[in-house]
Design a protein around this motif. Structure first.
Motif, PDB file in Angstrom:
ATOM      1  N   ALA A 159       0.844  -1.196   0.000  1.00 37.67           N
ATOM      2  CA  ALA A 159       0.000   0.000   0.000  1.00 37.67           C
ATOM      3  C   ALA A 159       0.874   1.238   0.000  1.00 37.67           C
ATOM      4  N   CYS A 160       0.339   2.309  -0.596  1.00 42.49           N
ATOM      5  CA  CYS A 160       0.992   3.608  -0.585  1.00 42.49           C
ATOM      6  C   CYS A 160      -0.066   4.660  -0.286  1.00 42.49           C
ATOM      7  N   LEU A 161       0.246   5.556   0.640  1.00 40.52           N
ATOM      8  CA  LEU A 161      -0.656   6.644   1.003  1.00 40.52           C
ATOM      9  C   LEU A 161       0.070   7.962   0.785  1.00 40.52           C
ATOM     10  N   VAL A 162      -0.583   8.894   0.115  1.00 36.95           N
ATOM     11  CA  VAL A 162      -0.054  10.245  -0.041  1.00 36.95           C
ATOM     12  C   VAL A 162      -1.027  11.160   0.702  1.00 36.95           C
ATOM     13  N   ALA A 163      -0.606  11.614   1.879  1.00 35.01           N
ATOM     14  CA  ALA A 163      -1.530  12.244   2.817  1.00 35.01           C
ATOM     15  C   ALA A 163      -1.339  13.750   2.905  1.00 35.01           C
ATOM     16  N   ASN A 164      -2.470  14.460   2.993  1.00 38.29           N
ATOM     17  CA  ASN A 164      -2.495  15.871   3.334  1.00 38.29           C
ATOM     18  C   ASN A 164      -2.932  16.048   4.782  1.00 38.29           C
ATOM     19  N   MET A 165      -3.777  15.137   5.281  1.00 36.81           N
ATOM     20  CA  MET A 165      -4.247  15.141   6.664  1.00 36.81           C
ATOM     21  C   MET A 165      -3.876  13.819   7.318  1.00 36.81           C
TER      22      MET A 165
ATOM     23  N   GLY B 284       2.370  22.788   4.079  1.00 37.73           N
ATOM     24  CA  GLY B 284       2.868  22.931   2.724  1.00 37.73           C
ATOM     25  C   GLY B 284       3.601  21.717   2.191  1.00 37.73           C
ATOM     26  N   LEU B 285       3.341  20.535   2.786  1.00 35.51           N
ATOM     27  CA  LEU B 285       4.034  19.317   2.376  1.00 35.51           C
ATOM     28  C   LEU B 285       3.054  18.141   2.307  1.00 35.51           C
ATOM     29  N   LEU B 286       3.346  17.205   1.398  1.00 32.45           N
ATOM     30  CA  LEU B 286       2.669  15.920   1.365  1.00 32.45           C
ATOM     31  C   LEU B 286       3.440  14.939   2.246  1.00 32.45           C
ATOM     32  N   ASP B 287       2.712  14.022   2.883  1.00 36.12           N
ATOM     33  CA  ASP B 287       3.337  12.943   3.635  1.00 36.12           C
ATOM     34  C   ASP B 287       3.096  11.643   2.885  1.00 36.12           C
TER      35      ASP B 287
ATOM     36  N   LYS C 124       8.490  13.164   3.412  1.00 34.79           N
ATOM     37  CA  LYS C 124       7.773  14.405   3.153  1.00 34.79           C
ATOM     38  C   LYS C 124       8.282  15.010   1.849  1.00 34.79           C
ATOM     39  N   ALA C 125       7.359  15.585   1.076  1.00 36.84           N
ATOM     40  CA  ALA C 125       7.756  16.175  -0.207  1.00 36.84           C
ATOM     41  C   ALA C 125       6.684  17.158  -0.661  1.00 36.84           C
ATOM     42  N   GLU C 126       7.089  18.077  -1.531  1.00 33.36           N
ATOM     43  CA  GLU C 126       6.129  18.975  -2.160  1.00 33.36           C
ATOM     44  C   GLU C 126       5.482  18.324  -3.370  1.00 33.36           C
TER      45      GLU C 126
END
Length: 301
Positions: free
Chosen positions: A195-201, A220-223, A259-261
């Motif tokens: 699984a892969c999650l790209v989270a804002n919250m 200002g970053l994605l997790d 973490k990344a933009e």
């Protein structure tokens, strides 16, 4: 009365709030508050974005949305770039966005928040994929399959338990892994995962679980999270988190976190992508952060 708002459009998902007399509650709260309000209904193919755009064109100073996280995401897309704030009237199964922002999940209390002069406007980040915004996260792999299994019929019948039933149906058959190639702000990473999650919250589900204390819709970053191992490890990670009510990011080497933009995701084989629990499309994908994209009415404390 909240002097910030004079004219409001309420966008309602008619499938939301099973058994809740939503309009009666809203009417009893908004009457006498000096707030002119009108209602529009979502429909298949017009699930909130178009209604929000029309409300902006009509000159409202607030758009409220009654529905689940998917409906909230659609309305947010219609408000992009307008500067018009969004109010959340939770009517979904999980109401995760509301929980993340400390908005009451009780409809009457959420409606009262709109009229509360102590309420404030908080600008929150959004993830973006092909000009489409999401507020919670993008799910690939096992979480996306859980979202597909948790049908509207199951949600209506079982409420939040629908997600647990769907999880068991997903996890206990043999769980396929995929090869993930991630480019995180120009840094390439390759790893096998389930699984892969790209989270804002950070909030996930309705059990007060969090992906991590440092996952914020205001940084200002994605997790980016990758669950690396197979079925036994994945079940262990989830059950340990539920049993101890701890953050998933504390569970060690089976879960990688960056973490990344911006993140570019390629997979073998192709994986479904769900945005805020709604099917969006398939990999590959380029996901970026849009800082302060959506102003939202939140409690003033």
């Amino acid at each position: 009365m909240n002097p910030q708002f004079k004219r409001m459009q309420v966008i309602i998902n008619p499938a939301a709030g099973k058994g809740t007399p939503a309009l009666n509650i809203m009417n009893s709260v908004f009457t006498g508050q000096g707030l002119a309000w009108d209602v529009s209904i979502t429909q298949p193919g017009r699930e909130g974005r178009e209604q929000a755009q029309k409300a902006v064109e009509d000159g409202v100073d607030l758009v409220a949305v009654y529905g689940g996280d998917g409906t909230i995401m659609n309305v947010a897309n219609g408000l992009t770039g307008s500067g018009i704030p969004m109010a959340i009237l939770p009517g979904g199964t999980g109401n995760v966005i509301a929980a993340e922002l400390a908005i009451p999940t009780n409809l009457r209390k959420a409606a009262e928040l709109i009229c509360d002069p102590r309420a404030r406007i908080r600008k929150i980040d959004a993830g973006q994929i092909n000009n489409h915004l999401f507020l919670l996260r993008a799910d690939l792999g096992a979480p996306a399959r859980v979202a597909e299994e948790a049908t509207r019929e199951m949600k209506n019948r079982y409420g939040t338990m629908a997600y647990f039933i769907a999880a068991f149906k997903t996890f206990f058959p043999a769980m396929a892994t995929a090869q993930y190639r991630l480019i995180l702000d120009n840094i390439a990473i390759e790893s096998e995962g389930v699984a892969c999650l790209v989270a804002n919250m950070g909030t996930i589900g309705s059990l007060n679980l969090s992906l991590g204390a440092d996952v914020s819709p205001s940084d200002g970053l994605l997790d980016v999270f990758l669950v690396k191992k197979g079925l036994d490890t994945t079940i262990s990670v989830l059950t340990t988190a539920v049993a101890n009510m701890i953050e998933l990011s504390e569970l060690g080497a089976s879960l990688q976190h960056w973490k990344a933009e911006e993140v570019i995701i390629e997979t073998e084989p192709v994986q479904h992508i769900h945005l805020d629990a709604e099917y969006y499309g398939d990999t590959p994908a380029r996901i970026s952060i849009v800082p302060g994209a959506i102003p939202v009415v939140v409690p003033g404390f």
